[in-house]
Scaffold this motif. Structure first.
Motif, PDB file in Angstrom:
ATOM      1  N   SER A   1      85.593   0.139  49.443  1.00 59.68           N
ATOM      2  CA  SER A   1      86.954   0.674  48.702  1.00 59.68           C
ATOM      3  C   SER A   1      87.719  -0.651  48.625  1.00 59.68           C
ATOM      4  CB  SER A   1      87.411   1.810  49.617  1.00 59.68           C
ATOM      5  OG  SER A   1      87.788   1.441  50.767  1.00 59.68           O
ATOM      6  N   LEU A   2      88.262  -1.359  49.437  1.00 59.44           N
ATOM      7  CA  LEU A   2      89.035  -2.473  49.287  1.00 59.44           C
ATOM      8  C   LEU A   2      88.527  -3.410  48.409  1.00 59.44           C
ATOM      9  CD1 LEU A   2      90.000  -3.381  53.036  1.00 59.44           C
ATOM     10  CD2 LEU A   2      91.440  -2.386  51.119  1.00 59.44           C
ATOM     11  N   ASN A   3      87.168  -3.679  48.138  1.00 56.83           N
ATOM     12  CA  ASN A   3      86.705  -4.423  46.875  1.00 56.83           C
ATOM     13  C   ASN A   3      86.972  -3.803  45.579  1.00 56.83           C
ATOM     14  OD1 ASN A   3      85.064  -6.467  45.687  1.00 56.83           O
ATOM     15  ND2 ASN A   3      83.205  -5.315  45.488  1.00 56.83           N
ATOM     16  N   GLY A   4      86.611  -2.552  45.594  1.00 57.40           N
ATOM     17  CA  GLY A   4      86.934  -1.704  44.448  1.00 57.40           C
ATOM     18  C   GLY A   4      88.332  -1.573  43.901  1.00 57.40           C
ATOM     19  N   LEU A   5      89.301  -1.607  45.044  1.00 57.93           N
ATOM     20  CA  LEU A   5      90.689  -1.673  44.825  1.00 57.93           C
ATOM     21  C   LEU A   5      91.088  -2.900  44.098  1.00 57.93           C
ATOM     22  CD1 LEU A   5      93.749  -0.352  45.208  1.00 57.93           C
ATOM     23  CD2 LEU A   5      93.810  -1.429  47.369  1.00 57.93           C
ATOM     24  N   PHE A   6      90.762  -3.974  44.772  1.00 62.88           N
ATOM     25  CA  PHE A   6      91.471  -5.303  44.349  1.00 62.88           C
ATOM     26  C   PHE A   6      90.571  -5.867  43.127  1.00 62.88           C
ATOM     27  CE2 PHE A   6      92.172  -6.277  48.911  1.00 62.88           C
ATOM     28  CZ  PHE A   6      93.512  -6.165  48.953  1.00 62.88           C
ATOM     29  N   SER A   7      89.431  -5.190  42.701  1.00 62.97           N
ATOM     30  CA  SER A   7      88.868  -5.497  41.390  1.00 62.97           C
ATOM     31  C   SER A   7      89.609  -4.612  40.289  1.00 62.97           C
ATOM     32  CB  SER A   7      87.364  -4.814  41.440  1.00 62.97           C
ATOM     33  OG  SER A   7      86.602  -5.814  42.216  1.00 62.97           O
ATOM     34  N   ASN A   8      89.956  -3.396  40.528  1.00 61.86           N
ATOM     35  CA  ASN A   8      90.754  -2.872  39.700  1.00 61.86           C
ATOM     36  C   ASN A   8      92.079  -3.451  39.421  1.00 61.86           C
ATOM     37  OD1 ASN A   8      88.722  -1.284  39.442  1.00 61.86           O
ATOM     38  ND2 ASN A   8      89.416   0.723  40.801  1.00 61.86           N
TER      39      ASN A   8
ATOM     40  N   LEU B   1      74.603  -8.799  38.642  1.00 60.75           N
ATOM     41  CA  LEU B   1      75.117  -9.467  39.587  1.00 60.75           C
ATOM     42  C   LEU B   1      76.457  -8.271  40.342  1.00 60.75           C
ATOM     43  CD1 LEU B   1      76.004 -13.378  38.340  1.00 60.75           C
ATOM     44  CD2 LEU B   1      74.398 -12.216  40.321  1.00 60.75           C
ATOM     45  N   GLN B   2      76.905  -7.603  39.502  1.00 60.55           N
ATOM     46  CA  GLN B   2      77.575  -6.615  39.692  1.00 60.55           C
ATOM     47  C   GLN B   2      76.927  -5.584  40.752  1.00 60.55           C
ATOM     48  OE1 GLN B   2      79.480  -4.930  36.502  1.00 60.55           O
ATOM     49  NE2 GLN B   2      81.229  -6.133  36.615  1.00 60.55           N
ATOM     50  N   PHE B   3      75.610  -5.120  40.209  1.00 56.40           N
ATOM     51  CA  PHE B   3      74.723  -4.269  41.131  1.00 56.40           C
ATOM     52  C   PHE B   3      74.118  -5.042  42.410  1.00 56.40           C
ATOM     53  CE2 PHE B   3      70.500  -2.587  42.158  1.00 56.40           C
ATOM     54  CZ  PHE B   3      70.677  -1.368  42.061  1.00 56.40           C
ATOM     55  N   ALA B   4      73.978  -6.213  42.180  1.00 56.82           N
ATOM     56  CA  ALA B   4      73.516  -7.057  43.603  1.00 56.82           C
ATOM     57  C   ALA B   4      74.779  -7.014  44.404  1.00 56.82           C
ATOM     58  CB  ALA B   4      73.274  -8.326  43.099  1.00 56.82           C
ATOM     59  N   ASN B   5      75.933  -7.138  43.979  1.00 54.62           N
ATOM     60  CA  ASN B   5      77.386  -7.042  44.822  1.00 54.62           C
ATOM     61  C   ASN B   5      77.472  -5.891  45.531  1.00 54.62           C
ATOM     62  OD1 ASN B   5      79.541  -8.071  45.963  1.00 54.62           O
ATOM     63  ND2 ASN B   5      80.762  -7.817  44.210  1.00 54.62           N
ATOM     64  N   ARG B   6      77.281  -4.745  44.732  1.00 56.94           N
ATOM     65  CA  ARG B   6      77.681  -3.261  45.204  1.00 56.94           C
ATOM     66  C   ARG B   6      76.722  -2.972  46.145  1.00 56.94           C
ATOM     67  NH1 ARG B   6      81.578   0.957  44.389  1.00 56.94           N
ATOM     68  NH2 ARG B   6      82.200  -0.777  42.837  1.00 56.94           N
ATOM     69  N   SER B   7      75.150  -3.376  45.950  1.00 56.80           N
ATOM     70  CA  SER B   7      74.297  -3.206  46.891  1.00 56.80           C
ATOM     71  C   SER B   7      74.658  -3.769  48.191  1.00 56.80           C
ATOM     72  CB  SER B   7      72.894  -3.487  46.164  1.00 56.80           C
ATOM     73  OG  SER B   7      72.575  -3.095  45.086  1.00 56.80           O
ATOM     74  N   PHE B   8      75.045  -5.202  48.103  1.00 62.11           N
ATOM     75  CA  PHE B   8      75.280  -5.767  49.295  1.00 62.11           C
ATOM     76  C   PHE B   8      76.414  -5.311  50.333  1.00 62.11           C
ATOM     77  CE2 PHE B   8      77.807  -8.864  51.539  1.00 62.11           C
ATOM     78  CZ  PHE B   8      77.007  -9.383  52.282  1.00 62.11           C
ATOM     79  N   PHE B   9      77.449  -4.793  49.659  1.00 58.24           N
ATOM     80  CA  PHE B   9      78.448  -3.984  50.309  1.00 58.24           C
ATOM     81  C   PHE B   9      78.299  -2.955  50.640  1.00 58.24           C
ATOM     82  CE2 PHE B   9      81.286  -7.081  48.068  1.00 58.24           C
ATOM     83  CZ  PHE B   9      82.344  -6.981  49.041  1.00 58.24           C
ATOM     84  N   ILE B  10      77.264  -2.060  50.279  1.00 58.82           N
ATOM     85  CA  ILE B  10      76.724  -0.704  50.617  1.00 58.82           C
ATOM     86  C   ILE B  10      75.890  -1.008  51.853  1.00 58.82           C
ATOM     87  CG2 ILE B  10      75.164   1.288  50.259  1.00 58.82           C
ATOM     88  CD1 ILE B  10      76.653   1.172  47.214  1.00 58.82           C
ATOM     89  N   ARG B  11      74.850  -1.877  51.708  1.00 53.73           N
ATOM     90  CA  ARG B  11      73.985  -1.977  52.963  1.00 53.73           C
ATOM     91  C   ARG B  11      74.426  -2.630  53.993  1.00 53.73           C
ATOM     92  NH1 ARG B  11      68.152  -2.995  50.311  1.00 53.73           N
ATOM     93  NH2 ARG B  11      68.227  -1.479  48.399  1.00 53.73           N
ATOM     94  N   PHE B  12      75.386  -3.574  54.062  1.00 55.25           N
ATOM     95  CA  PHE B  12      75.548  -4.525  55.066  1.00 55.25           C
ATOM     96  C   PHE B  12      76.976  -4.566  55.670  1.00 55.25           C
ATOM     97  CE2 PHE B  12      72.182  -6.717  52.780  1.00 55.25           C
ATOM     98  CZ  PHE B  12      71.330  -6.676  53.752  1.00 55.25           C
ATOM     99  N   LEU B  13      78.046  -3.713  54.956  1.00 51.19           N
ATOM    100  CA  LEU B  13      79.498  -3.748  55.329  1.00 51.19           C
ATOM    101  C   LEU B  13      79.840  -2.283  55.481  1.00 51.19           C
ATOM    102  CD1 LEU B  13      80.748  -6.601  53.047  1.00 51.19           C
ATOM    103  CD2 LEU B  13      80.356  -6.758  55.545  1.00 51.19           C
TER     104      LEU B  13
END
Length: 70
Positions: free
Chosen positions: A43-50, A25-37
């Motif tokens: 970077s904001l997703n990574g920041l808030f996750s951290n 699911l993390q891989f799918a989430n990251r792939s979605f962010f990379i392809r469509f956004l």
């Protein structure tokens, strides 16, 4: 096989299954962010996750300290 061993085997199996599902699911989430956004959202997703993971670790330590103090 005694019940404790049986329960331990089930626990290990479901733990590994949960880890694999989380990883996929993390891989799918990251792939979605990379392809469509745009990159800013990634970077904001990574920041808030951290930040959330840091706060959960911090809160976990605080809860243990409060429990130990009682």
């Amino acid at each position: 096989m005694d019940p404790r061993t049986k329960n331990s085997v089930k626990n290990v199996f479901f733990s590994e299954l949960s880890y694999a599902a989380t990883l996929i699911l993390q891989f799918a989430n990251r792939s979605f962010f990379i392809r469509f956004l745009p990159e800013e959202y990634l970077s904001l997703n990574g920041l808030f996750s951290n930040i959330l993971s840091f706060l959960s670790i911090d809160f976990m330590g605080f809860g243990f300290a409060v429990y130990f103090d009682k």
